[in-house]
Motif scaffolding. Structure first.
Motif, PDB file in Angstrom:
ATOM      1  N   ALA A  84       7.632  -4.914   3.827  1.00 36.16           N
ATOM      2  CA  ALA A  84       6.594  -5.706   4.479  1.00 36.16           C
ATOM      3  C   ALA A  84       5.307  -4.910   4.412  1.00 36.16           C
ATOM      4  O   ALA A  84       5.128  -3.939   5.157  1.00 36.16           O
ATOM      5  N   GLY A  85       4.410  -5.303   3.493  1.00 33.97           N
ATOM      6  CA  GLY A  85       3.213  -4.506   3.293  1.00 33.97           C
ATOM      7  C   GLY A  85       3.600  -3.112   2.844  1.00 33.97           C
ATOM      8  O   GLY A  85       4.339  -2.938   1.868  1.00 33.97           O
ATOM      9  N   ASN A  86       3.139  -2.104   3.578  1.00 31.68           N
ATOM     10  CA  ASN A  86       3.474  -0.718   3.251  1.00 31.68           C
ATOM     11  C   ASN A  86       4.702  -0.204   3.998  1.00 31.68           C
ATOM     12  O   ASN A  86       5.036   0.974   3.917  1.00 31.68           O
ATOM     13  N   SER A  87       5.358  -1.070   4.768  1.00 33.35           N
ATOM     14  CA  SER A  87       6.517  -0.664   5.564  1.00 33.35           C
ATOM     15  C   SER A  87       7.804  -1.121   4.901  1.00 33.35           C
ATOM     16  O   SER A  87       7.847  -2.167   4.231  1.00 33.35           O
ATOM     17  N   THR A  88       8.859  -0.334   5.096  1.00 34.13           N
ATOM     18  CA  THR A  88      10.178  -0.708   4.598  1.00 34.13           C
ATOM     19  C   THR A  88      11.185  -0.596   5.733  1.00 34.13           C
ATOM     20  O   THR A  88      11.096   0.299   6.575  1.00 34.13           O
ATOM     21  N   PHE A  89      12.158  -1.503   5.731  1.00 30.07           N
ATOM     22  CA  PHE A  89      13.188  -1.533   6.765  1.00 30.07           C
ATOM     23  C   PHE A  89      14.534  -1.678   6.064  1.00 30.07           C
ATOM     24  O   PHE A  89      14.759  -2.650   5.327  1.00 30.07           O
ATOM     25  N   ASN A  90      15.400  -0.703   6.274  1.00 28.96           N
ATOM     26  CA  ASN A  90      16.704  -0.667   5.604  1.00 28.96           C
ATOM     27  C   ASN A  90      17.820  -0.972   6.581  1.00 28.96           C
ATOM     28  O   ASN A  90      17.845  -0.461   7.710  1.00 28.96           O
TER      29      ASN A  90
END
Length: 636
Positions: free
Chosen positions: A252-258
């Motif tokens: 999401a944009g510059n964020s990542t969620f694993n």
């Protein structure tokens, strides 16, 4: 002070700029403190604190505020005017994680914001340098709800039980806050749904989802702003295909969620447990607004607590009891409250006073310093109002003249009030924890409440309520909690009192001689049996709900990982017949006559007591607390 950039004396301090959200401050701010003194228009309303407004041991610019507060004391500042339209409060703070909480007040309307502990900011505060913090009035830290509109004019930094030492600098109300767009979280919710929480004007099209390195398209979105945290936005993404086990990556944009998704979990439903969920289980005490009721789906709202014991419906007055220096104060109308709560879609539980007195006005108090000069403490906002305790913790004597603060109350007055209400409650409770009235309301009922007196009051006022409002349901006796280690001088909002166990659901304030005088039967089983005996003799059921209060006893105050795990685990005391309470309840046995006394098993136990002593009575837990409502474990 005209913008967010400042020159710092690097010889004195290193500055860490930390806040809940990235922000920019506009130029039209209102300075509260800068270099040497409070700004024009601001007054020092602090109490029990040593304060230097020109401290030079640690500062930005030329000086700072040095504060040392004793227990429950505070740095407090008041504006000659109001600040209803500002966006937030910004301040720089230094100290070894000082134990302070911040709240905002309207001295005109006698309103107060929620209390914001320093820990709610999620920042590390040290004495080595200043940390810059921001309270966003649209989403209060740790709470998420807005401050709301009011004639706000006072800001208080109050120490906790251990006092606090710290420095403040560059304190100001900011005219506006520009929030940097951020993706705060993204997580799977269901078979093909992902929830994304954001602040600011993000681009939802910047969200991409892959499962096991294969892209999954987003088929639709649904976005809303939660009523209790309107500064945040939650967007639900419906995926074009279902999720399965494996590695889920959301960018999401510059964020990542694993996320690692497990295999499908299978479980069975125990069909032998077939109790339907009572819709009234989704209850709160004093909901804040109609939108709050609608948003949370509140089905039962309670008008209750220590203050309502002295509620005078004919004048709109009440008394805080020992929660706040036995002071009368103005109160909202219970009738109006029932009306707007019902209109919002919630049923109501209304507390009916059942002692002999209610407040006579909005300003009197029971323990004036001019009459009782030797008291433990006095109201920091009214230095003449005392707490009714001598410095050694014993009750002040002689007992005050009740006519100075109260007017008589009886069943005739209760019937007049209830029958005249435009808006009728669903349930009435016969007062609130009156078994400990000789403590919480020692000024108007100094004699310990016995079995027989409490039963008599419940019967008398239940009869009055059912006569005044045909069909109304009655809940009683609203005891202070099952096996709650109630302090004889309990913990109040502003002071710590001497602890003395008092197991008032099993005995009375009179003591265990009261049990002995009633065939050694514990109070609540005896109460149920007596209410059944009344129905048998008179053909009328007065008690519809056995109402009790319940407070978990394990110590979770550390709020660390172990405490959070315990907070979740201790809910087993509500239903698990094998769970030994992880508190004093599980290690010491009070003098009662209950089976398996180290296991609370609250709901099964009281179902059994009801079945034995008064079948057909429903069970209500009218007051309880999670021990940390603002933590996710408390919410769960």
């Amino acid at each position: 002070m005209s913008n967010s950039f400042r020159m710092f004396d690097i010889r004195k301090v290193s500055v860490a700029l930390i806040s809940i959200l990235p922000f920019l401050v506009k130029a039209d701010d209102l300075t509260i403190y800068s270099d040497g003194s409070l700004a024009s228009g601001w007054e020092n309303w602090s109490w029990s604190s040593t304060i230097d407004f020109a401290a030079t041991d640690l500062f930005e610019g030329t000086s700072s505020i040095s504060v040392t507060s004793s227990a429950w004391a505070a740095l407090s500042v008041k504006l000659e005017g109001t600040f209803p339209s500002y966006a937030g409060l910004r301040f720089d703070i230094a100290g070894d994680n000082p134990d302070i909480s911040i709240y905002i007040q309207s001295t005109t309307d006698n309103d107060q914001s929620p209390t914001i502990p320093l820990s709610a900011f999620g920042a590390t505060v040290t004495s080595a340098g200043f940390t810059s913090l921001l309270i966003d009035f649209s989403a209060l830290p740790g709470i998420g709800s807005p401050l709301g509109n009011d004639s706000w004019d006072r800001i208080t930094f109050q120490a906790g039980a251990n006092g606090a030492t710290y420095h403040l600098d560059n304190v100001e109300l900011v005219e506006s806050i520009v929030v940097t767009p951020q993706f705060l979280s993204a997580e799977p919710l269901a078979n093909n749904v992902i929830a994304v929480t954001t602040v600011g004007a993000v681009n939802i099209s910047d969200i991409h989802v892959t499962l096991n390195r294969k892209a999954i398209a987003v088929s639709s979105t649904n976005t809303y702003n939660p009523i209790d945290s309107p500064a945040k936005t939650i967007t639900y993404l419906s995926l074009a295909s279902s999720l399965s086990s494996g590695a889920l990556l959301i960018t999401a944009g510059n964020s990542t969620f694993n996320w690692t998704l497990p295999s499908v979990q299978y479980a069975s439903i125990v069909t032998g447990v077939n109790y339907t969920i009572n819709p009234h289980i989704y209850g709160v005490n004093f909901p804040t607004s109609a939108s709050y009721i609608s948003h949370l789906g509140v089905t039962m709202s309670r008008w209750g607590g220590n203050a309502v014991t002295a509620y005078n419906p004919f004048g709109g007055f009440t008394n805080a009891g020992n929660d706040w220096y036995f002071e009368n104060r103005a109160s909202d109308s219970a009738d109006d409250w029932v009306g707007w709560v019902h209109a919002a879609g919630s049923d109501t539980m209304l507390t009916v006073p059942a002692l002999d007195w209610v407040s006579k006005d909005a300003s009197s108090y029971s323990y004036p310093k001019t009459v009782y000069p030797d008291q433990e403490s006095f109201d920091p906002y009214n230095s003449d109002a005392g707490d009714g305790l001598f410095p050694n913790g014993s009750y002040v004597t002689p007992v005050p003249n009740q006519n100075n603060v109260y007017v008589p109350w009886n069943t005739t007055a209760a019937k007049q009030w209830l029958s005249g209400m435009k808006n009728k409650p669903t349930i009435v409770t016969i007062d609130n924890e009156i078994e400990i009235a000789s403590n919480t309301h020692q000024d108007m009922h100094p004699t310990p409440m016995s079995y027989d007196e409490e039963l008599s009051r419940v019967i008398s006022f239940a009869k009055a309520a059912k006569s005044a409002i045909p069909g109304v349901l009655v809940a009683a006796p609203s005891t202070c909690s099952w096996w709650y280690c109630k302090h004889k001088n309990e913990l109040s909002d502003n002071k710590t009192r001497v602890a003395e166990p008092d197991f008032t659901d099993w005995t009375s304030q009179v003591g265990y001689s009261d049990n002995a005088a009633h065939w050694n039967i514990d109070f609540l089983p005896w109460f149920l049996a007596q209410m059944k005996a009344y129905e048998t003799a008179n053909g009328t059921r007065l008690l519809d709900y056995l109402d009790i209060h319940y407070y978990f006893q394990p110590d979770t105050s550390a709020n660390d990982a172990a405490a959070k795990a315990l907070r979740l685990r201790m809910t087993r005391s509500l239903w698990d017949t094998s769970y030994v309470d992880e508190s004093w309840v599980g290690t010491s046995t009070p003098q009662n006559h209950q089976w398996n006394p180290t296991v609370v098993e609250l709901v099964p136990r009281f179902r059994t007591l009801i079945d034995i002593n008064y079948p057909g009575t429903k069970l209500s837990i009218g007051e309880w607390a999670s021990t940390a409502d603002s933590d996710i474990t408390g919410g769960l």
